[in-house]
Structures are given as C-alpha cells and as structure tokens.
Design a protein around this motif. Structure first.
Motif, mmCIF file in Angstrom:
data_model
loop_
_atom_site.group_PDB
_atom_site.id
_atom_site.type_symbol
_atom_site.label_atom_id
_atom_site.label_comp_id
_atom_site.label_asym_id
_atom_site.label_seq_id
_atom_site.Cartn_x
_atom_site.Cartn_y
_atom_site.Cartn_z
ATOM 1 N N LEU A 9 0.866 -1.191 0.000
ATOM 2 C CA LEU A 9 0.000 0.000 0.000
ATOM 3 C C LEU A 9 0.892 1.226 0.000
ATOM 4 O O LEU A 9 1.790 1.352 0.837
ATOM 5 N N ILE A 10 0.632 2.122 -0.934
ATOM 6 C CA ILE A 10 1.420 3.349 -1.057
ATOM 7 C C ILE A 10 0.454 4.522 -0.931
ATOM 8 O O ILE A 10 -0.499 4.627 -1.702
ATOM 9 N N PHE A 11 0.691 5.384 0.048
ATOM 10 C CA PHE A 11 -0.177 6.534 0.299
ATOM 11 C C PHE A 11 0.550 7.809 -0.120
ATOM 12 O O PHE A 11 1.628 8.113 0.395
ATOM 13 N N VAL A 12 -0.039 8.529 -1.080
ATOM 14 C CA VAL A 12 0.514 9.804 -1.560
ATOM 15 C C VAL A 12 -0.629 10.811 -1.691
ATOM 16 O O VAL A 12 -1.782 10.472 -1.444
ATOM 17 N N ILE A 27 3.907 6.012 -10.572
ATOM 18 C CA ILE A 27 4.127 4.785 -9.802
ATOM 19 C C ILE A 27 3.435 3.602 -10.466
ATOM 20 O O ILE A 27 4.035 2.540 -10.644
ATOM 21 N N VAL A 28 2.163 3.755 -10.838
ATOM 22 C CA VAL A 28 1.424 2.654 -11.462
ATOM 23 C C VAL A 28 2.081 2.260 -12.791
ATOM 24 O O VAL A 28 2.241 1.065 -13.084
ATOM 25 N N ALA A 41 -4.693 2.602 -8.437
ATOM 26 C CA ALA A 41 -4.652 3.866 -7.701
ATOM 27 C C ALA A 41 -6.083 4.312 -7.438
ATOM 28 O O ALA A 41 -6.907 4.338 -8.355
ATOM 29 N N GLN A 42 -6.372 4.635 -6.187
ATOM 30 C CA GLN A 42 -7.711 5.073 -5.792
ATOM 31 C C GLN A 42 -7.611 6.390 -5.041
ATOM 32 O O GLN A 42 -6.804 6.522 -4.126
ATOM 33 N N ALA A 43 -8.475 7.335 -5.416
ATOM 34 C CA ALA A 43 -8.512 8.630 -4.737
ATOM 35 C C ALA A 43 -9.450 8.546 -3.541
ATOM 36 O O ALA A 43 -10.535 7.977 -3.633
ATOM 37 N N VAL A 68 -4.374 9.664 -2.149
ATOM 38 C CA VAL A 68 -4.428 8.589 -3.140
ATOM 39 C C VAL A 68 -3.718 7.376 -2.558
ATOM 40 O O VAL A 68 -2.615 7.491 -2.022
ATOM 41 N N THR A 69 -4.362 6.224 -2.667
ATOM 42 C CA THR A 69 -3.770 4.964 -2.223
ATOM 43 C C THR A 69 -3.537 4.087 -3.440
ATOM 44 O O THR A 69 -4.447 3.870 -4.236
#
Length: 121
Positions: A9-12, A27-28, A41-43, A68-69
């Motif tokens: 899980l990447i949180f930005v 990243i994706v 990627a989900q907002a 965004v995760t």
C-alpha cells in the motif's frame, strides 16, 4: 486452500508530481513496466497523514489535494524485488507491506465444474 500473496500500500497526495506527471500515475506505470501482477490507484474522499492536515474535496466538488492509495498485489518475492525502485519515487508518503491470502478472482467455470464433480464423487 487460499494462496499466499503480498500487498503493498502506497499513500501519496493527488497533487504530488514526478516531473510533469502525477506521482500516482508514474508509480502505477512503473509497476507495470516492472511486471507486477496488479496495481490500482484510488482517490480518497477525505483523509490526513502525519502532518494532520485534512485533505478533502475543494470548491465545486473538485479536489484540491485528495489522498491517493496505490494497492499492489503480487508474490512477496516480486514485491520485495520492485520495492527499491518504487521507494525511490515516493519522497513523502507512507508505504506499507502486508502479507495476505488470495481467496480468488471470481468464479472460474473450470474450477466450479471440477468442484461440482468432486462433490458428486
């Protein structure tokens, strides 16, 4: 039996950039180039991080800086292999590594038919 998988899980923030592109997009795309099994990627609607600054939708429902995760699923070995490359992209944000079990991708006709044959035996 369930198949072991790993989840990254990447949180930005939506406003974070990698050169001229949104960071989450970079990243994706990088994960795809590296051949991971899947990434999404989900907002988020609203959230806050270690700065305790709330990120939410702004004027007219448009986001000023939504969280965004990015969720990545693959084997533990594959994720640990690509992690250094991804860590280099995330200057500020949170990265989590989780172990999980894959339950399935949905109903597979072949698997369903084999299961029914097994019940009949």
């Amino acid at each position: 039996m369930f198949e072991p998988v790993s989840v990254l899980l990447i949180f930005v923030n939506e406003a974070d950039l990698w050169f001229d592109a949104p960071l989450y997009e970079a990243i994706v795309k990088r994960l795809r180039e590296l051949g991971v099994a899947g990434a999404t990627a989900q907002a988020g609607l609203i959230g806050f991080g270690h700065h305790h600054l709330v990120h939410e939708k702004g004027l007219f429902g448009m986001a000023a800086d939504r969280p965004v995760t990015i969720t990545v699923v693959d084997t533990e070995e594959r994720i640990l292999e690509v992690l250094p490359s991804i860590r280099g992209l995330v200057r500020e944000g949170l990265v989590l590594f989780l172990r999980a079990e894959r339950i399935g991708l949905g109903t597979d006709v072949t698997t369903s038919q084999e299961a029914e044959r097994g019940r009949d035996a």
